[in-house]
Design a protein around this motif. Structure first.
Motif, PDB file in Angstrom:
ATOM      1  N   ARG A 258      -6.668  -8.791   1.697  1.00 51.95           N
ATOM      2  CA  ARG A 258      -5.337  -9.360   1.427  1.00 51.95           C
ATOM      3  C   ARG A 258      -5.259 -10.864   1.688  1.00 51.95           C
ATOM      4  O   ARG A 258      -4.187 -11.378   1.997  1.00 51.95           O
TER       5      ARG A 258
ATOM      6  N   GLU B  93      -5.163 -11.214  -3.295  1.00 47.23           N
ATOM      7  CA  GLU B  93      -3.956 -11.127  -2.479  1.00 47.23           C
ATOM      8  C   GLU B  93      -3.615  -9.697  -2.115  1.00 47.23           C
ATOM      9  O   GLU B  93      -3.020  -9.437  -1.060  1.00 47.23           O
ATOM     10  N   HIS B  94      -3.984  -8.758  -2.984  1.00 46.22           N
ATOM     11  CA  HIS B  94      -3.660  -7.343  -2.768  1.00 46.22           C
ATOM     12  C   HIS B  94      -4.936  -6.500  -2.762  1.00 46.22           C
ATOM     13  O   HIS B  94      -5.958  -6.890  -3.332  1.00 46.22           O
TER      14      HIS B  94
ATOM     15  N   GLU C 206      -5.168  -4.347  -7.277  1.00 46.98           N
ATOM     16  CA  GLU C 206      -4.626  -5.341  -8.200  1.00 46.98           C
ATOM     17  C   GLU C 206      -4.790  -4.811  -9.622  1.00 46.98           C
ATOM     18  O   GLU C 206      -5.913  -4.784 -10.151  1.00 46.98           O
TER      19      GLU C 206
ATOM     20  N   GLU D 153      -0.598   0.772  -1.468  1.00 46.74           N
ATOM     21  CA  GLU D 153      -1.185  -0.516  -1.852  1.00 46.74           C
ATOM     22  C   GLU D 153      -0.767  -0.920  -3.270  1.00 46.74           C
ATOM     23  O   GLU D 153      -0.493  -2.102  -3.532  1.00 46.74           O
TER      24      GLU D 153
ATOM     25  N   ARG E 170       2.789  -2.134  -3.084  1.00 48.02           N
ATOM     26  CA  ARG E 170       2.838  -3.491  -2.529  1.00 48.02           C
ATOM     27  C   ARG E 170       2.478  -4.535  -3.587  1.00 48.02           C
ATOM     28  O   ARG E 170       3.026  -5.639  -3.607  1.00 48.02           O
ATOM     29  N   SER E 171       1.548  -4.177  -4.444  1.00 53.05           N
ATOM     30  CA  SER E 171       1.075  -5.114  -5.456  1.00 53.05           C
ATOM     31  C   SER E 171       2.090  -5.319  -6.571  1.00 53.05           C
ATOM     32  O   SER E 171       2.303  -6.452  -7.030  1.00 53.05           O
TER      33      SER E 171
ATOM     34  N   HIS F  80     -13.198  -2.631  -1.323  1.00 53.88           N
ATOM     35  CA  HIS F  80     -12.351  -2.560  -0.136  1.00 53.88           C
ATOM     36  C   HIS F  80     -12.705  -1.310   0.667  1.00 53.88           C
ATOM     37  O   HIS F  80     -12.987  -0.248   0.096  1.00 53.88           O
TER      38      HIS F  80
END
Length: 323
Positions: free
Chosen positions: A26, A38-39, A42, A85, A88-89, A252
């Motif tokens: 992130r 950033e995420h 994505e 996640e 959030r993206s 990740h």
């Protein structure tokens, strides 16, 4: 066409050697073309295409989704983590509700919705997750101080197969990779991951060469992509530039709770040599890295036979630029 603005170009220098190269997730990486990172999840401009291709592969070969029975709880942890996640993206495109023992999710980008009781034995939560993220998914279980690949949905593997790797240890999975054992890379990575705290997420990148922006380079389809690579060994410079790609994986790793398994997400990106040449310095660096790479590493990455083709493309491009 590749969105170079979000392409995770992996090289900072003109040489490459194996390393754990783990870093906190992130955090945005700035590149000469834009940025990425950033995420954790994505979607990207190829999101719908990647999901559609995965659905076609799974329909044709359901064995790409495998899980040992004891991994069911971790599968539900993984589903919730992926949906969190993704929300959030792209919060404006998704809704998520995890209250009351149910998983409720809607996604305007994919056109999908989920409403299922957590733990429903008729549902494969990893397959549900794979229908919402462009990433491949692997679940690593911990037993006796070792990590084991005990579940996964992997449709975009590069030279390996989740079906064949099911139940294999972290050490065995990396056995074919040159240098990483002798130089202690596997041991350091394993120790780091075993110590990863609940909820912690780290990331790394990996790279290879691909052809025709092909996502599925698994062992199951080796006959197809290996033939395409051989074609490029003698292809024209124009065809090499158009078809040969830098293939980059953004990986990740998240320690899930409460199961304690590690979720391994792999997002695959491609950019052809011609596309990379649109960003100052990128094509030159790829040419330098692939030319300098030691023979054993080049052999493992399948690029030894392609070095003359890369050189042929680069010399042709330089002639065109210099007139």
């Amino acid at each position: 066409m590749t969105d170079l603005r979000a392409f995770p170009f992996p090289f900072d220098v003109d040489t490459y050697r194996y390393s754990t190269n783990l870093e906190p997730a992130r955090t945005a990486h700035r590149t000469a073309a834009g940025g990425w990172g950033e995420h954790v999840v994505e979607p990207g401009t190829d999101y719908r295409d990647a999901l559609a291709e995965r659905a076609r592969i799974l329909a044709r070969d359901p064995r790409r989704a495998v899980s040992l029975p004891h991994m069911a709880p971790a599968g539900w942890d993984a589903l919730e983590t992926v949906l969190i996640e993704l929300h959030r993206s792209v919060p404006d495109e998704t809704t998520l509700d995890l209250d009351g023992g149910r998983v409720r999710f809607s996604n305007r980008l994919s056109g999908n919705s989920i409403d299922v009781a957590r733990g429903d034995p008729s549902v494969d939560p990893l397959v549900l997750a794979a229908g919402e993220t462009p990433d491949d998914l692997v679940l690593l279980d911990t037993r006796g101080g070792e990590l084991f690949a005990d579940a996964g949905v992997v449709t975009y593997a590069s030279g390996w197969s989740m079906n064949f790797a099911l139940g294999a240890s972290f050490e065995d999975i990396h056995g074919p990779v040159p240098r990483v054992r002798d130089e202690g890379v596997v041991a350091r990575a394993r120790a780091f991951l075993l110590g990863l705290g609940a909820g912690a997420t780290v990331r790394r990148t990996n790279w290879s060469l691909g052809v025709d922006h092909r996502l599925d380079a698994s062992l199951e389809t080796r006959g197809e992509w290996a033939r395409a690579r051989r074609e490029l060994e003698t292809a024209s410079a124009d065809d090499v530039g158009r078809r040969l790609c830098l293939r980059v994986e953004v990986q990740h790793l998240t320690r899930l709770a409460p199961s304690g398994a590690i979720l391994f997400l792999v997002r695959t990106h491609h950019a052809s040599l011609d596309e990379l040449a649109a960003v100052p310095g990128w094509a030159e660096r790829v040419v330098a890295v692939t030319a300098e790479l030691p023979r054993d590493m080049a052999d493992y990455k399948g690029l030894t036979a392609l070095r003359p083709a890369i050189d042929r493309w680069w010399r042709s491009r330089r002639r065109a630029v210099l007139g």
